[in-house]
Motif scaffolding. Structure first.
Motif, PDB file in Angstrom:
ATOM      1  N   TYR A 129       0.831  -1.202   0.000  1.00  0.00           N
ATOM      2  CA  TYR A 129       0.000   0.000   0.000  1.00  0.00           C
ATOM      3  C   TYR A 129       0.871   1.259   0.000  1.00  0.00           C
ATOM      4  CZ  TYR A 129      -2.927   3.739   1.844  1.00  0.00           C
ATOM      5  OH  TYR A 129      -3.553   4.947   2.042  1.00  0.00           O
ATOM      6  N   LEU A 130       1.942   1.250   0.763  1.00  0.00           N
ATOM      7  CA  LEU A 130       2.837   2.406   0.808  1.00  0.00           C
ATOM      8  C   LEU A 130       3.576   2.608  -0.511  1.00  0.00           C
ATOM      9  CD1 LEU A 130       4.284   2.037   4.409  1.00  0.00           C
ATOM     10  CD2 LEU A 130       2.531   3.645   3.603  1.00  0.00           C
ATOM     11  N   VAL A 131       3.826   1.527  -1.228  1.00  0.00           N
ATOM     12  CA  VAL A 131       4.509   1.636  -2.515  1.00  0.00           C
ATOM     13  C   VAL A 131       3.536   2.045  -3.618  1.00  0.00           C
ATOM     14  CG1 VAL A 131       5.726   0.342  -4.314  1.00  0.00           C
ATOM     15  CG2 VAL A 131       6.355   0.039  -1.919  1.00  0.00           C
ATOM     16  N   TYR A 132       2.370   1.407  -3.666  1.00  0.00           N
ATOM     17  CA  TYR A 132       1.408   1.683  -4.739  1.00  0.00           C
ATOM     18  C   TYR A 132       0.575   2.932  -4.481  1.00  0.00           C
ATOM     19  CZ  TYR A 132       2.501  -2.750  -6.925  1.00  0.00           C
ATOM     20  OH  TYR A 132       3.159  -3.773  -7.558  1.00  0.00           O
ATOM     21  N   GLY A 133       0.351   3.252  -3.203  1.00  0.00           N
ATOM     22  CA  GLY A 133      -0.407   4.448  -2.882  1.00  0.00           C
ATOM     23  C   GLY A 133      -1.898   4.299  -3.071  1.00  0.00           C
ATOM     24  N   GLU A 134      -2.346   3.084  -3.232  1.00  0.00           N
ATOM     25  CA  GLU A 134      -3.762   2.801  -3.431  1.00  0.00           C
ATOM     26  C   GLU A 134      -4.037   1.398  -2.913  1.00  0.00           C
ATOM     27  OE1 GLU A 134      -6.029   1.817  -7.377  1.00  0.00           O
ATOM     28  OE2 GLU A 134      -5.627   3.986  -7.292  1.00  0.00           O
ATOM     29  N   LEU A 135      -4.949   1.282  -1.957  1.00  0.00           N
ATOM     30  CA  LEU A 135      -5.199  -0.005  -1.305  1.00  0.00           C
ATOM     31  C   LEU A 135      -5.682  -1.070  -2.285  1.00  0.00           C
ATOM     32  CD1 LEU A 135      -5.200  -1.645   1.277  1.00  0.00           C
ATOM     33  CD2 LEU A 135      -7.509  -0.817   1.737  1.00  0.00           C
ATOM     34  N   GLU A 136      -6.609  -0.714  -3.156  1.00  0.00           N
ATOM     35  CA  GLU A 136      -7.148  -1.702  -4.097  1.00  0.00           C
ATOM     36  C   GLU A 136      -6.067  -2.275  -5.001  1.00  0.00           C
ATOM     37  OE1 GLU A 136      -8.477   1.460  -3.837  1.00  0.00           O
ATOM     38  OE2 GLU A 136     -10.119   0.880  -2.516  1.00  0.00           O
ATOM     39  N   ARG A 137      -5.199  -1.414  -5.467  1.00  0.00           N
ATOM     40  CA  ARG A 137      -4.109  -1.874  -6.342  1.00  0.00           C
ATOM     41  C   ARG A 137      -3.119  -2.734  -5.559  1.00  0.00           C
ATOM     42  NH1 ARG A 137       0.335   0.959  -9.530  1.00  0.00           N
ATOM     43  NH2 ARG A 137       0.864  -0.680 -10.982  1.00  0.00           N
ATOM     44  N   ALA A 138      -2.829  -2.359  -4.331  1.00  0.00           N
ATOM     45  CA  ALA A 138      -1.922  -3.155  -3.497  1.00  0.00           C
ATOM     46  C   ALA A 138      -2.504  -4.546  -3.249  1.00  0.00           C
ATOM     47  CB  ALA A 138      -1.659  -2.438  -2.174  1.00  0.00           C
ATOM     48  N   GLU A 139      -3.796  -4.603  -2.942  1.00  0.00           N
ATOM     49  CA  GLU A 139      -4.458  -5.897  -2.730  1.00  0.00           C
ATOM     50  C   GLU A 139      -4.415  -6.752  -3.996  1.00  0.00           C
ATOM     51  OE1 GLU A 139      -7.831  -4.729   0.606  1.00  0.00           O
ATOM     52  OE2 GLU A 139      -8.289  -4.449  -1.513  1.00  0.00           O
ATOM     53  N   GLU A 140      -4.690  -6.119  -5.116  1.00  0.00           N
ATOM     54  CA  GLU A 140      -4.682  -6.829  -6.398  1.00  0.00           C
ATOM     55  C   GLU A 140      -3.304  -7.400  -6.708  1.00  0.00           C
ATOM     56  OE1 GLU A 140      -4.721  -5.151 -10.837  1.00  0.00           O
ATOM     57  OE2 GLU A 140      -6.575  -4.730  -9.729  1.00  0.00           O
ATOM     58  N   GLN A 141      -2.266  -6.614  -6.499  1.00  0.00           N
ATOM     59  CA  GLN A 141      -0.909  -7.070  -6.792  1.00  0.00           C
ATOM     60  C   GLN A 141      -0.454  -8.169  -5.831  1.00  0.00           C
ATOM     61  OE1 GLN A 141       0.680  -6.408  -9.535  1.00  0.00           O
ATOM     62  NE2 GLN A 141      -0.955  -5.013 -10.133  1.00  0.00           N
ATOM     63  N   LEU A 142      -0.842  -8.049  -4.559  1.00  0.00           N
ATOM     64  CA  LEU A 142      -0.475  -9.089  -3.599  1.00  0.00           C
ATOM     65  C   LEU A 142      -1.199 -10.389  -3.920  1.00  0.00           C
ATOM     66  CD1 LEU A 142       1.159  -9.870  -1.137  1.00  0.00           C
ATOM     67  CD2 LEU A 142      -0.722  -9.048   0.300  1.00  0.00           C
ATOM     68  N   LEU A 143      -2.473 -10.298  -4.271  1.00  0.00           N
ATOM     69  CA  LEU A 143      -3.229 -11.493  -4.656  1.00  0.00           C
ATOM     70  C   LEU A 143      -2.595 -12.147  -5.887  1.00  0.00           C
ATOM     71  CD1 LEU A 143      -5.637 -13.376  -4.322  1.00  0.00           C
ATOM     72  CD2 LEU A 143      -6.974 -11.779  -5.710  1.00  0.00           C
ATOM     73  N   HIS A 144      -2.205 -11.333  -6.836  1.00  0.00           N
ATOM     74  CA  HIS A 144      -1.544 -11.851  -8.038  1.00  0.00           C
ATOM     75  C   HIS A 144      -0.236 -12.568  -7.682  1.00  0.00           C
ATOM     76  CE1 HIS A 144      -0.348 -12.125 -12.216  1.00  0.00           C
ATOM     77  NE2 HIS A 144       0.796 -11.531 -11.920  1.00  0.00           N
ATOM     78  N   ALA A 145       0.543 -11.965  -6.804  1.00  0.00           N
ATOM     79  CA  ALA A 145       1.817 -12.580  -6.395  1.00  0.00           C
ATOM     80  C   ALA A 145       1.583 -13.903  -5.668  1.00  0.00           C
ATOM     81  CB  ALA A 145       2.600 -11.614  -5.516  1.00  0.00           C
ATOM     82  N   PHE A 146       0.600 -13.938  -4.767  1.00  0.00           N
ATOM     83  CA  PHE A 146       0.297 -15.190  -4.053  1.00  0.00           C
ATOM     84  C   PHE A 146      -0.258 -16.250  -5.009  1.00  0.00           C
ATOM     85  CE2 PHE A 146      -0.193 -12.900   0.238  1.00  0.00           C
ATOM     86  CZ  PHE A 146       1.047 -13.338   0.672  1.00  0.00           C
ATOM     87  N   THR A 147      -1.036 -15.827  -5.980  1.00  0.00           N
ATOM     88  CA  THR A 147      -1.572 -16.775  -6.956  1.00  0.00           C
ATOM     89  C   THR A 147      -0.447 -17.394  -7.772  1.00  0.00           C
ATOM     90  OG1 THR A 147      -3.641 -15.527  -7.113  1.00  0.00           O
ATOM     91  CG2 THR A 147      -3.163 -17.045  -8.912  1.00  0.00           C
ATOM     92  N   ARG A 148       0.483 -16.566  -8.210  1.00  0.00           N
ATOM     93  CA  ARG A 148       1.635 -17.077  -8.956  1.00  0.00           C
ATOM     94  C   ARG A 148       2.433 -18.063  -8.102  1.00  0.00           C
ATOM     95  NH1 ARG A 148       3.543 -13.937 -13.635  1.00  0.00           N
ATOM     96  NH2 ARG A 148       5.083 -15.586 -13.539  1.00  0.00           N
ATOM     97  N   LEU A 149       2.592 -17.724  -6.810  1.00  0.00           N
ATOM     98  CA  LEU A 149       3.328 -18.624  -5.916  1.00  0.00           C
ATOM     99  C   LEU A 149       2.585 -19.942  -5.736  1.00  0.00           C
ATOM    100  CD1 LEU A 149       5.683 -19.195  -3.984  1.00  0.00           C
ATOM    101  CD2 LEU A 149       4.319 -18.110  -2.178  1.00  0.00           C
ATOM    102  N   SER A 150       1.263 -19.888  -5.623  1.00  0.00           N
ATOM    103  CA  SER A 150       0.486 -21.120  -5.405  1.00  0.00           C
ATOM    104  C   SER A 150       0.693 -22.113  -6.546  1.00  0.00           C
ATOM    105  CB  SER A 150      -0.998 -20.808  -5.248  1.00  0.00           C
ATOM    106  OG  SER A 150      -1.573 -20.442  -6.480  1.00  0.00           O
ATOM    107  N   LEU A 151       0.903 -21.605  -7.745  1.00  0.00           N
ATOM    108  CA  LEU A 151       1.118 -22.481  -8.899  1.00  0.00           C
ATOM    109  C   LEU A 151       2.489 -23.139  -8.873  1.00  0.00           C
ATOM    110  CD1 LEU A 151      -0.431 -20.180 -11.652  1.00  0.00           C
ATOM    111  CD2 LEU A 151      -1.487 -22.154 -10.514  1.00  0.00           C
ATOM    112  N   ARG A 152       3.419 -22.541  -8.135  1.00  0.00           N
ATOM    113  CA  ARG A 152       4.781 -23.076  -8.062  1.00  0.00           C
ATOM    114  C   ARG A 152       5.159 -23.526  -6.648  1.00  0.00           C
ATOM    115  NH1 ARG A 152       8.200 -22.785 -11.990  1.00  0.00           N
ATOM    116  NH2 ARG A 152       9.912 -22.313 -10.589  1.00  0.00           N
ATOM    117  N   TRP A 153       4.185 -23.583  -5.755  1.00  0.00           N
ATOM    118  CA  TRP A 153       4.448 -23.946  -4.367  1.00  0.00           C
ATOM    119  C   TRP A 153       5.149 -25.298  -4.308  1.00  0.00           C
ATOM    120  CZ3 TRP A 153       4.890 -21.368  -0.146  1.00  0.00           C
ATOM    121  CH2 TRP A 153       4.915 -22.022   1.085  1.00  0.00           C
ATOM    122  N   GLY A 154       6.184 -25.383  -3.545  1.00  0.00           N
ATOM    123  CA  GLY A 154       6.962 -26.605  -3.425  1.00  0.00           C
ATOM    124  C   GLY A 154       8.129 -26.662  -4.396  1.00  0.00           C
TER     125      GLY A 154
END
Length: 153
Positions: free
Chosen positions: A25-50
């Motif tokens: 949020y401090l980097v993007y300056g917008e909560l919705e965008r920060a949430e979206e980017q974090l969700l995207h990062a976690f989704t990418r990780l879930s596909l490669r988990w392990g």
């Protein structure tokens, strides 16, 4: 597609999402965008988990990759904010905000920040110094060397 979530992955996300959302949020300056980017990062990780050696570096790399893009530079951070810290952060470039947050909030080393942001460590150092100086200037905080309030001799 898996029907269930790996319990280790779920625990990993639960342990880190609050901290990383605040930083994003401090980097993007917008909560919705920060949430979206974090969700995207976690989704990418879930596909490669392990298969990922360092999940933290993987998520941080994806989380801040979008912040460093050309498109991100055109987005105004912290619009209509009156909080002095957010106004000061908004005066920084996305790259400066990312370096400042990773160095001082996330407490990463310059080498770790360089790896996450795909920059040289010397560029991280220079950007960190510039962003901290500009951040202090925007806050109206004196230079750390002027803390005594005395005139130089």
């Amino acid at each position: 597609m898996r029907d269930t979530v790996d319990p280790e992955f779920a625990a990993y996300v639960d342990a880190r999402q609050g901290r990383w959302l605040r930083a994003a949020y401090l980097v993007y300056g917008e909560l919705e965008r920060a949430e979206e980017q974090l969700l995207h990062a976690f989704t990418r990780l879930s596909l490669r988990w392990g298969k990922v050696d360092d999940p933290d570096a993987f998520v941080l790399g994806h989380l801040y990759d979008a912040a460093m893009s050309r498109w991100s530079r055109s987005v105004k951070a912290f619009e209509d904010e009156e909080d002095a810290v957010k106004v000061a952060l908004a005066a920084l470039t996305p790259q400066q905000r990312a370096v400042l947050v990773l160095l001082h909030l996330e407490e990463l080393t310059e080498f770790e920040v360089a790896e996450v942001l795909k920059m040289s460590s010397s560029a991280v150092h220079a950007t960190g110094m510039t962003s901290l100086s500009r951040f202090r200037l925007e806050l109206g905080t004196p230079d750390w060397r002027d803390v005594t309030g005395r005139e130089p001799r």
